[in-house]
Structures are given as structure tokens and as C-alpha cells.
Scaffold this motif. Structure first.
Motif, PDB file in Angstrom:
ATOM      1  N   LEU A 261       0.819  -1.220   0.000  1.00 46.04           N
ATOM      2  CA  LEU A 261       0.000   0.000   0.000  1.00 46.04           C
ATOM      3  C   LEU A 261       0.849   1.264   0.000  1.00 46.04           C
ATOM      4  O   LEU A 261       0.360   2.341  -0.340  1.00 46.04           O
ATOM      5  CB  LEU A 261      -0.934  -0.001   1.208  1.00 46.04           C
ATOM      6  CG  LEU A 261      -2.254  -0.738   0.997  1.00 46.04           C
ATOM      7  CD1 LEU A 261      -2.947  -0.999   2.315  1.00 46.04           C
ATOM      8  CD2 LEU A 261      -3.151   0.045   0.049  1.00 46.04           C
ATOM      9  N   ALA A 262       2.116   1.130   0.378  1.00 46.29           N
ATOM     10  CA  ALA A 262       3.005   2.287   0.363  1.00 46.29           C
ATOM     11  C   ALA A 262       3.548   2.569  -1.038  1.00 46.29           C
ATOM     12  O   ALA A 262       4.213   3.586  -1.248  1.00 46.29           O
ATOM     13  CB  ALA A 262       4.165   2.070   1.327  1.00 46.29           C
ATOM     14  N   SER A 263       3.236   1.694  -1.991  1.00 43.26           N
ATOM     15  CA  SER A 263       3.764   1.858  -3.348  1.00 43.26           C
ATOM     16  C   SER A 263       3.059   3.007  -4.071  1.00 43.26           C
ATOM     17  O   SER A 263       1.925   3.382  -3.734  1.00 43.26           O
ATOM     18  CB  SER A 263       3.573   0.570  -4.157  1.00 43.26           C
ATOM     19  OG  SER A 263       2.197   0.328  -4.393  1.00 43.26           O
ATOM     20  N   ARG A 264       3.737   3.554  -5.052  1.00 45.04           N
ATOM     21  CA  ARG A 264       3.166   4.644  -5.839  1.00 45.04           C
ATOM     22  C   ARG A 264       1.899   4.193  -6.554  1.00 45.04           C
ATOM     23  O   ARG A 264       0.924   4.947  -6.658  1.00 45.04           O
ATOM     24  CB  ARG A 264       4.192   5.134  -6.865  1.00 45.04           C
ATOM     25  CG  ARG A 264       3.728   6.341  -7.674  1.00 45.04           C
ATOM     26  CD  ARG A 264       4.780   6.764  -8.673  1.00 45.04           C
ATOM     27  NE  ARG A 264       4.843   5.847  -9.811  1.00 45.04           N
ATOM     28  CZ  ARG A 264       5.699   5.981 -10.829  1.00 45.04           C
ATOM     29  NH1 ARG A 264       6.589   6.963 -10.816  1.00 45.04           N
ATOM     30  NH2 ARG A 264       5.693   5.135 -11.833  1.00 45.04           N
ATOM     31  N   GLU A 265       1.890   2.953  -7.024  1.00 47.90           N
ATOM     32  CA  GLU A 265       0.738   2.456  -7.770  1.00 47.90           C
ATOM     33  C   GLU A 265      -0.514   2.424  -6.899  1.00 47.90           C
ATOM     34  O   GLU A 265      -1.606   2.779  -7.337  1.00 47.90           O
ATOM     35  CB  GLU A 265       1.040   1.056  -8.311  1.00 47.90           C
ATOM     36  CG  GLU A 265       0.175   0.663  -9.486  1.00 47.90           C
ATOM     37  CD  GLU A 265       0.349   1.601 -10.664  1.00 47.90           C
ATOM     38  OE1 GLU A 265      -0.669   1.919 -11.303  1.00 47.90           O
ATOM     39  OE2 GLU A 265       1.476   2.022 -10.944  1.00 47.90           O
ATOM     40  N   ALA A 266      -0.333   2.001  -5.640  1.00 45.32           N
ATOM     41  CA  ALA A 266      -1.481   1.945  -4.739  1.00 45.32           C
ATOM     42  C   ALA A 266      -2.021   3.339  -4.442  1.00 45.32           C
ATOM     43  O   ALA A 266      -3.221   3.527  -4.245  1.00 45.32           O
ATOM     44  CB  ALA A 266      -1.097   1.243  -3.448  1.00 45.32           C
ATOM     45  N   ARG A 267      -1.120   4.328  -4.408  1.00 47.25           N
ATOM     46  CA  ARG A 267      -1.561   5.702  -4.136  1.00 47.25           C
ATOM     47  C   ARG A 267      -2.274   6.319  -5.329  1.00 47.25           C
ATOM     48  O   ARG A 267      -3.167   7.150  -5.176  1.00 47.25           O
ATOM     49  CB  ARG A 267      -0.353   6.575  -3.746  1.00 47.25           C
ATOM     50  CG  ARG A 267       0.297   6.193  -2.420  1.00 47.25           C
ATOM     51  CD  ARG A 267       1.255   7.287  -1.957  1.00 47.25           C
ATOM     52  NE  ARG A 267       2.304   7.555  -2.929  1.00 47.25           N
ATOM     53  CZ  ARG A 267       3.479   6.930  -2.974  1.00 47.25           C
ATOM     54  NH1 ARG A 267       3.733   5.985  -2.083  1.00 47.25           N
ATOM     55  NH2 ARG A 267       4.392   7.234  -3.887  1.00 47.25           N
ATOM     56  N   GLN A 268      -1.876   5.933  -6.543  1.00 49.81           N
ATOM     57  CA  GLN A 268      -2.375   6.599  -7.738  1.00 49.81           C
ATOM     58  C   GLN A 268      -3.478   5.827  -8.463  1.00 49.81           C
ATOM     59  O   GLN A 268      -4.262   6.432  -9.195  1.00 49.81           O
ATOM     60  CB  GLN A 268      -1.211   6.861  -8.709  1.00 49.81           C
ATOM     61  CG  GLN A 268      -0.157   7.815  -8.159  1.00 49.81           C
ATOM     62  CD  GLN A 268       0.984   8.028  -9.130  1.00 49.81           C
ATOM     63  OE1 GLN A 268       1.076   7.345 -10.160  1.00 49.81           O
ATOM     64  NE2 GLN A 268       1.860   8.979  -8.827  1.00 49.81           N
ATOM     65  N   ALA A 269      -3.516   4.510  -8.308  1.00 47.45           N
ATOM     66  CA  ALA A 269      -4.486   3.692  -9.052  1.00 47.45           C
ATOM     67  C   ALA A 269      -5.516   3.106  -8.091  1.00 47.45           C
ATOM     68  O   ALA A 269      -5.184   2.250  -7.263  1.00 47.45           O
ATOM     69  CB  ALA A 269      -3.761   2.574  -9.805  1.00 47.45           C
ATOM     70  N   PRO A 270      -6.768   3.540  -8.162  1.00 50.20           N
ATOM     71  CA  PRO A 270      -7.772   3.069  -7.196  1.00 50.20           C
ATOM     72  C   PRO A 270      -8.043   1.566  -7.269  1.00 50.20           C
ATOM     73  O   PRO A 270      -8.408   0.962  -6.263  1.00 50.20           O
ATOM     74  CB  PRO A 270      -9.021   3.875  -7.552  1.00 50.20           C
ATOM     75  CG  PRO A 270      -8.787   4.420  -8.919  1.00 50.20           C
ATOM     76  CD  PRO A 270      -7.310   4.575  -9.066  1.00 50.20           C
ATOM     77  N   ARG A 271      -7.854   0.955  -8.429  1.00 49.85           N
ATOM     78  CA  ARG A 271      -8.075  -0.491  -8.516  1.00 49.85           C
ATOM     79  C   ARG A 271      -7.101  -1.239  -7.616  1.00 49.85           C
ATOM     80  O   ARG A 271      -7.483  -2.162  -6.887  1.00 49.85           O
ATOM     81  CB  ARG A 271      -7.921  -0.976  -9.965  1.00 49.85           C
ATOM     82  CG  ARG A 271      -9.136  -0.741 -10.833  1.00 49.85           C
ATOM     83  CD  ARG A 271      -9.034  -1.478 -12.144  1.00 49.85           C
ATOM     84  NE  ARG A 271     -10.255  -1.318 -12.925  1.00 49.85           N
ATOM     85  CZ  ARG A 271     -10.475  -0.335 -13.769  1.00 49.85           C
ATOM     86  NH1 ARG A 271      -9.553   0.614 -13.931  1.00 49.85           N
ATOM     87  NH2 ARG A 271     -11.611  -0.261 -14.437  1.00 49.85           N
TER      88      ARG A 271
END
Length: 412
Positions: A261-271
């Protein structure tokens, strides 16, 4: 009769990743099994083109038998139109075996073997170059093949696809070792291999080989890091969290989910956030932190609500619908001992599930039966268990749990 394009057959071919010639080859393989190797008639890509264009709206009976067997649905559900009232009733194929007690098992094995052969044929993995220079076009074709593999996983489960995935991995890693390419292609190739390793991990999981699943998932993370693929890393972390939970290592699963959840993808991509928050909720519930589990469930739903429906999802995330969010919430409620809430959420997941997600339907149907047994509702559990169809899904995890359900009901 007016010509009408067969869009149903065309859509199924796209779903299975079949070319015109690929479908013709599969039909010839099945007709040889039904009518004998020396049967004189041979299906070609021209036949398939005529079916799709609507020039031929009701193929010869031998081809219809093969099509029904391959796609596991009646001819009219494949978009074909009978020539008359009587032609809709196909005669039985020759030498049809009498049903036996083992028939469902044989049928399941045939379906999964046939599906795996179809996917292997459709992927055309032997076309991946092993020498020469790789381009971004080669990587794009690799991702397309991996997407097809993921689509089939949602439909039939992963066990029959394990050999297909590992064979393709051998091909891609050989290409990585012997071909030449620039830095951009190198990163993209690592990311493609990471995605395929993740697919192999789930296939091994469904086959009941958790050690192999862990190896593939660890390799997926390594390749994703080498390729600097943020989405591939988020996927690999998420899969490792599931693996830790399956092994009973709940605090490890929780920590992995938090890392993902700390990854950039988790912050930017709601899926990605919706999936990871759902799995974080399960992790908190498993260690007894109910307030944190409840907060994660709310965050998962909020992230899912932010998804832009017009933005296409990565193929491997196609399963993450509102139904899946409800199903994962049910697992969280179950872990917290809230069995009535878990049953309600599981029933909601089944009501929302799309028809093509057969693996998810079998999974959550078994989950519903388990919850009904846990609450003493054996009559409801018997009804639910009777609806579970695993003949089209190959997953040791699901079939093992279903067997445990039937055993519990037999001793109730």
C-alpha cells in the motif's frame, strides 16, 4: 435467409484467443476423437470465416458437436441459427459412452485438458524469438499472450494452465538470455516475465503446489524490481500477502499488505488500492484488530468507488468487480467472527458476479456453504453445495474445500 454476422462466436474466439485457423485445428482434433482419425471431412479457416460472416448459419452436425464440446455450450448459444425446427435437435454423436460414476471426473479432466491445449495453441508461444534482436513489438505481443492466460484463469481456474505458463516462462527467459536488446526493451521484458510469474504463481496455487507458488511469486517480485515496473511490484506484493495468509502467517501477510500500500501504484491507481485495502482488512481481522479491519474495509470501498469505469483494467485485475469487493469483505467479517455479516456479503458477491467468472462463483459458493454450516444451517448448506459446479473449474483449493463441506454435511 438474410446474412447475419455471428458476433457470439467471434466474441468467444477472442475470449479464448483463437484465430480462424486455431479454431479449425481444435475442431479437427475433437472431430477426430468423436468420429475417428480417418474421418474424411476436414475443417479449415475458410469454414470458420463463413460461420462468422453469417454465410453459413448452421454448420454441419460434426462441426456443431465439436464446437459445443470445445466451448461447453449448445450450438444456438454460440450464435448459430437452425435451418428448421428439427435441425435444432442434434443427433447424438456415434459411440457415445454410457454414463458411469466416474463420468463427471473424466469430463472435468477432459475440459481442463482441452482448455489448456486451446490456450497453449492460442498463445503461439513458439513464435517468441529465441535469437536476434528483441523490439518493443515483441514485448507487446508477450503481454497480449499473458493477458489471454489471465483471462482463462478467471474462467477455468489455474491448475490446467500451469504447464502452459511455465512453458512460456522458459521461452521468455531463454529469449532474455540469448537475444539482444536495448535498455528500454530489457526493462519491459523483465516486467513481462514478472507478470507471467504472477500468473504461474496462481496456477500453482490452484494446482495445490504452494511451494511452487511461493517460488513463482518471489521471482515475480524480483523481476518486477529489475524492470522498475510499479504495477508489477504491487501485484507481486499482493500475491505474496495472500500466500503468507494461506500459510497461516497472518502478521507477515499484514506487513506485506502494508508495504504494498506504500507503493506509488497503490496511491495513484484506485483499482490496486481497492484490492490491497481489502487484503489489508483480512490481515487485520486475522490478528484480531477489528477497528483497523473496519477502517480498511471502508478504504477499500472508497477506492473502488473512485474507479473510472471507462478506463480499462489490466486483464489480471478483471476479477476485481463490486462482487469481489463484497467477497473479500465477507472473508474479513468471517475472520472477525461476524458470521451473519459474512454470509450476507458472500450472497451479495454471488448475486453481483458476472457469468464468465466461473472460478470466483465456485469459490464464493463454497464459502457460502461453509458459513451456513458454521451457523448450523445444514439445510441451506446442502442447497448451496448442490449448486456448486466444479466440472468447469480446476482448483485443488476449491475442490478440497467443497469435499470438506460434503463430509461435514454427511456427518451432521
Amino acid at each position: 435467409m438474410d446474412r447475419q454476422r455471428n458476433v457470439r462466436l467471434e466474441a468467444l474466439m477472442a475470449e479464448y484467443g483463437l484465430t480462424h485457423q486455431g479454431l479449425a485445428d481444435e475442431i479437427n482434433r475433437i472431430t477426430a476423437q468423436i468420429f475417428g482419425e480417418n474421418h474424411p471431412h476436414h475443417c479449415t479457416d475458410r469454414h470458420v470465416r463463413r460461420w462468422i460472416s453469417g454465410e453459413v448459419q448452421w454448420p454441419w452436425t460434426r462441426y456443431l458437436h465439436a464446437l459445443e464440446q470445445l466451448f461447453d455450450r449448445p450450438a444456438q448459444a454460440l450464435g448459430f441459427i437452425p435451418r428448421g425446427r428439427h435441425s435444432a435437435n442434434l443427433p447424438a454423436p456415434p459411440q457415445s459412452p454410457a454414463p458411469t460414476k466416474e463420468a463427471p471426473v473424466r469430463r472435468r479432466r477432459f475440459i481442463t485438458a482441452s482448455a489448456a491445449a486451446t490456450v497453449a495453441l492460442a498463445l503461439s508461444i513458439d513464435e517468441t524469438p529465441l535469437r536476434g534482436r528483441l523490439s518493443m513489438s515483441d514485448i507487446a505481443r508477450a503481454h497480449e499472450r499473458i493477458d489471454r492466460l489471465d483471462a482463462h484463469f478467471s474462467a477455468i481456474g489455474g491448475a490446467p494452465l500451469l504447464d502452459v505458463a511455465t512453458a512460456y516462462l522458459d521461452r521468455l527467459t531463454t529469449a532474455a538470455d540469448h537475444c539482444t536488446y536495448g535498455p528500454r526493451v530489457e526493462q519491459a521484458l523483465h516486467t513481462a516475465i514478472a507478470a507471467l510469474c504472477s500468473s504461474a504463481g496462481w496456477a500453482a496455487d490452484d494446482a495445490g503446489d504452494l511451494d511452487a507458488a511461493h517460488r513463482w511469486r518471489t521471482t515475480a517480485l524480483q523481476r518486477a524490481i529489475l524492470g522498475a515496473g510499479h504495477r508489477a511490484q504491487a501485484r507481486a506484493w499482493s500475491d505474496l500477502a495472500v500466500h503468507a495468509r494461506r500459510g497461516g502467517h497472518h502478521r507477515e501477510a499484514l506487513r506485506i499488505s502494508q508495504t504494498a500500500l506504500a507503493s506509488r501504484e497503490a496511491r495513484q491507481a484506485p483499482r490496486y488500492a481497492a484490492l490491497l485495502q481489502s487484503r489489508l482488512a483480512i490481515g487485520h481481522a486475522r490478528i484480531g484488530n477489528r477497528p483497523a479491519a473496519a477502517r480498511a474495509l471502508v478504504a477499500a470501498q472508497a477506492a473502488h468507488d473512485r474507479i473510472d469505469p471507462t478506463e480499462p483494467a489490466p486483464r489480471w485485475l478483471n476479477f476485481l468487480t463490486a462482487a469481489e469487493i463484497s467477497g473479500l469483505a465477507a472473508i474479513t467479517h468471517q475472520a472477525m467472527g461476524q458470521l451473519a455479516d459474512a454470509e450476507t456479503a458472500t450472497a451479495q458477491a454471488l448475486a453481483l458476479l458476472e457469468p464468465g467468472l466461473r472460478r470466483s462463483r465456485a469459490y464464493y459458493s463454497v464459502q457460502l456453504a461453509e458459513l451456513q454450516i458454521a451457523q448450523g444451517n445444514t439445510a441451506g448448506a446442502r442447497t448451496t453445495a448442490a449448486t456448486v459446479d466444479t466440472s468447469k473449474v480446476s482448483s485443488e483449493n476449491i475442490t478440497g474445500r467443497l469435499a470438506a463441506v460434503h463430509h461435514a454435511l454427511s456427518t451432521a
